[in-house]
Design an enzyme around this catalytic site. Structure first.
Site: not given
Length: 151
Positions: A65-67
């Protein structure tokens, strides 16, 4: 690297209407890779919470989850430059996932699908949610504002 861990009674990942992974009691791990992260950070992050999962004989579901590394300091739109991009991020995330498997029980560690649009379902237990990081520089405390007597 940064991770959000949630103790869960159940968690699953669905991609294109197909459940690709699911676990029962255990830990759901959302993980993000930052520019400059190396295997050292992945090793550190994978080891930080292993004992907690072992204590409950739980399962682990890892989801990229790069966010998690978004910045919202300027404007109304998140800036995702704090996340490593492309193939290097996938390589390091996969390394992290393998370390989690090696450090626990491979058959109890499941994975999402890197860079896919995933539906993540979970039943939080507690609720218990922890934020962990490895390798990121700490944010310095702001300088104290002088009082009128100190000027």
């Amino acid at each position: 690297m940064k991770a959000i861990l949630q103790r869960v009674l159940f968690a699953s990942v669905t991609v294109e209407k197909e459940v690709v992974s699911s676990i029962g009691k255990g830990v759901l791990v959302f993980a993000a890779v930052a520019p400059g992260d190396t295997e050292k950070e992945a090793d550190s992050l994978a080891a930080k919470w292993k004992k907690s999962v072992m204590d409950i004989s739980g399962e682990v579901l890892c989801v990229s989850q790069f966010t998690l590394l978004a910045s919202t300091k300027k404007g109304n739109k998140p800036d995702f430059h704090g996340a490593m991009g492309g193939e290097e991020a996938k390589r390091l995330y996969d390394y992290f996932f393998e370390k989690v498997q090696q450090g626990y029980a491979a058959d109890k560690v499941k994975n999402g699908v890197f860079q896919a649009m995933m539906e993540v379902a979970l039943v939080n237990d507690g609720p218990v949610t922890l934020e962990l990081s490895a390798g990121q520089k700490p944010i310095p405390a702001p300088a104290p504002t002088p009082t009128p007597n100190q000027q």
